[in-house]
Enzyme design. Sequence first.
Site, short mmCIF file in Angstrom:
data_model
loop_
_atom_site.label_atom_id
_atom_site.label_comp_id
_atom_site.label_asym_id
_atom_site.label_seq_id
_atom_site.Cartn_x
_atom_site.Cartn_y
_atom_site.Cartn_z
N SER A 19 56.24 39.08 21.71
CA SER A 19 55.98 37.65 21.91
C SER A 19 55.09 37.38 23.11
O SER A 19 55.26 36.40 23.82
CB SER A 19 57.31 36.89 22.08
OG SER A 19 58.01 37.36 23.23
N ALA A 40 51.11 37.80 34.07
CA ALA A 40 49.68 37.89 34.42
C ALA A 40 49.29 36.73 35.33
O ALA A 40 49.41 35.58 34.95
CB ALA A 40 48.83 37.89 33.16
N GLY A 95 46.13 36.68 37.36
CA GLY A 95 44.70 36.47 37.59
C GLY A 95 44.03 35.50 36.65
O GLY A 95 43.55 34.45 37.05
N GLU A 116 37.04 38.65 40.48
CA GLU A 116 37.95 39.74 40.80
C GLU A 116 37.18 41.05 40.87
O GLU A 116 35.98 41.09 40.58
CB GLU A 116 39.07 39.82 39.75
CG GLU A 116 39.96 38.58 39.74
CD GLU A 116 41.05 38.62 38.70
OE1 GLU A 116 41.08 39.59 37.91
OE2 GLU A 116 41.87 37.70 38.65
N HIS A 150 48.06 48.99 39.71
CA HIS A 150 47.48 47.84 40.41
C HIS A 150 47.48 48.15 41.91
O HIS A 150 48.49 48.61 42.46
CB HIS A 150 48.29 46.57 40.14
CG HIS A 150 47.54 45.33 40.50
ND1 HIS A 150 47.35 44.94 41.80
CD2 HIS A 150 46.91 44.41 39.72
CE1 HIS A 150 46.64 43.81 41.81
NE2 HIS A 150 46.37 43.47 40.56
N ARG A 195 39.60 48.58 40.16
CA ARG A 195 40.99 48.83 40.52
C ARG A 195 41.30 50.30 40.77
O ARG A 195 42.05 50.64 41.68
CB ARG A 195 41.92 48.32 39.40
CG ARG A 195 42.08 46.83 39.40
CD ARG A 195 43.01 46.40 38.29
NE ARG A 195 43.17 44.95 38.31
CZ ARG A 195 43.85 44.27 37.40
NH1 ARG A 195 44.42 44.91 36.40
NH2 ARG A 195 43.96 42.96 37.48
N HIS A 238 50.87 49.41 36.40
CA HIS A 238 50.57 48.05 35.97
C HIS A 238 50.16 47.92 34.50
O HIS A 238 50.59 46.99 33.82
CB HIS A 238 49.44 47.51 36.85
CG HIS A 238 49.05 46.10 36.58
ND1 HIS A 238 49.94 45.04 36.67
CD2 HIS A 238 47.85 45.54 36.22
CE1 HIS A 238 49.32 43.90 36.39
NE2 HIS A 238 48.06 44.18 36.10
N ARG A 244 40.51 49.76 33.05
CA ARG A 244 40.32 48.37 32.60
C ARG A 244 39.71 47.50 33.69
O ARG A 244 40.15 47.52 34.84
CB ARG A 244 41.67 47.78 32.17
CG ARG A 244 41.60 46.29 31.83
CD ARG A 244 42.91 45.79 31.28
NE ARG A 244 43.98 45.73 32.26
CZ ARG A 244 44.20 44.70 33.08
NH1 ARG A 244 43.38 43.66 33.09
NH2 ARG A 244 45.22 44.72 33.92
#
Length: 530
Positions: free
Chosen positions: A11, A44, A46, A114, A235, A281, A342, A377
């Site tokens: 979900s 989340a 960001g 970011e 992260h 990252r 993360h 990512r």
Amino acid sequence: MFQTDFLVIGSGIAGLSFALKACAFGDVIVITKKENYESNTNYAQGGIAAVQDENDSFELHINDTLECGGGLCDLKAVEVLVKDGPQGVKELHNWGVRFTRDKEHPERFSLGREGGHSRRRIVRADDLTGREVERALLEELKKKPNVMVFENHIAIDLITKPAGSGQTRCVGAFAIDRQAGGIKAYISRVTLLASGGCGQVYLHTTNPAIATGDGIAMAYRAGARVANMEFIQFHPTALYRNEERAFLISEAVRGEGAILRRINGETFMERYHTMGCLAPRDIVARAIDHEMKTSGDKHVWLDCSPIGAEKIRERFPNITAECLARGLDITSEPIPVVPSAHYVCGGVITDIEGRTNIEALLAAGEVTCTGVHGANRLASNSLLEAVVFANRALKTAVELLEKLSHDEIDPRQYQYGKVCSTDYDGVFISHTREMIRLTMWDYVGIMRSNKRLAEARKWIKAFSEEIEASYLSSPLNPELVELRNIAQVAELIIRCALLRKESRGLHQNSDYPNRNDKKFLRPTVVERKN
């Protein structure tokens, strides 16, 4: 036993956005592990990366994604992600997501920046984007009479049958109803796997307790191809506190000007990347890890003073409040931060239309490996991937619905055993779970070696054998199901890490410190045989 046209497992943003559209073509059942607000989407902070500004372009966003992905991104998938992105944001807005507006130009969305992004393109809802997206989608879903949401259900395994020519077809899933205490079979014409990530495989994670890699484990056991599980994103900046779920300090904080410092106040990121604190990252996480190991410090500082107190409170109200609740005023004090598990960049292999190699099993979101993330990512591409590829999976699902009829199902075929929610060895489960998570943190973390990976493989194999013996001989309970999945995903991560004999992106092995494009410029694919 329940029958439906579409079964959605999970979900988060992928599952909910798919369900919202699928209900126009048939009945939908959504099964979710806990309350409907618990998922990685909900946490989340960001935002969603999508080209919105005249000074930005698809080409720039594509290049940023490819640069971050360490040579392993699938170009076609990245182009789909970026070019479909603005429409995905528009749909979310139309569903009622209240994105933050630009103060000077309220007709526009406020755009953040970011790490790894060359332009401001992060659409957000202050610093609670995930929560706001889920709020809107759930409110919209309540209006749909042919969508049933079953909360507090944990999927056990996919139900499959031979489909001819050596193929397998998915016809649903077994799930435990945690409240009623029974096992149910959900039979569907099309199943969408949208169960999220696997952060709980590691001791320190920003993920909620439900992120135990269930979808990846179930799909693998059913015969789905899985790829790139070695690429676990840590992260760089989780709040340094001893908590079950590490509180994430959004990358957007650095995007607004915050600076990373050692305990002694010295800056260090300029020594690791030309973009400094706005480097991708993986580079920031490795830099922090190296600085901590070199100095012996338990954390580094994130200095927010360049942003200014007023802007901090305005731009990051949730982070400010959460830190204040822990006794930390980030408008006047630096934030102690450490890396934390993360996001998984690998997962169940899908094409750009959401198809897996199992007929009638589609997948979208973090559970997948679409090829967009490659070896690392780019920040805020995750929610974008979920909404873009869930939409593409819907088109595939509608086509399948026209071809596949409900099979004649004998409910007696689908008796999965007994559930026991109270009488089980809780010590074995909790102890083994923590030992797996500790093993993965110590041996399969940010920096790896052949020796550490071999040691981890030995321990995880031993734990897995004990878990499987207990699973086959005991009545089922949700905790044992999760433990089995954690062990399975841990094994897949180690297996992929051992196969990649180089260092690239999020996978760094001290025995192979260099990148080897000649041998490893390809995904790491694993598949269960027999």
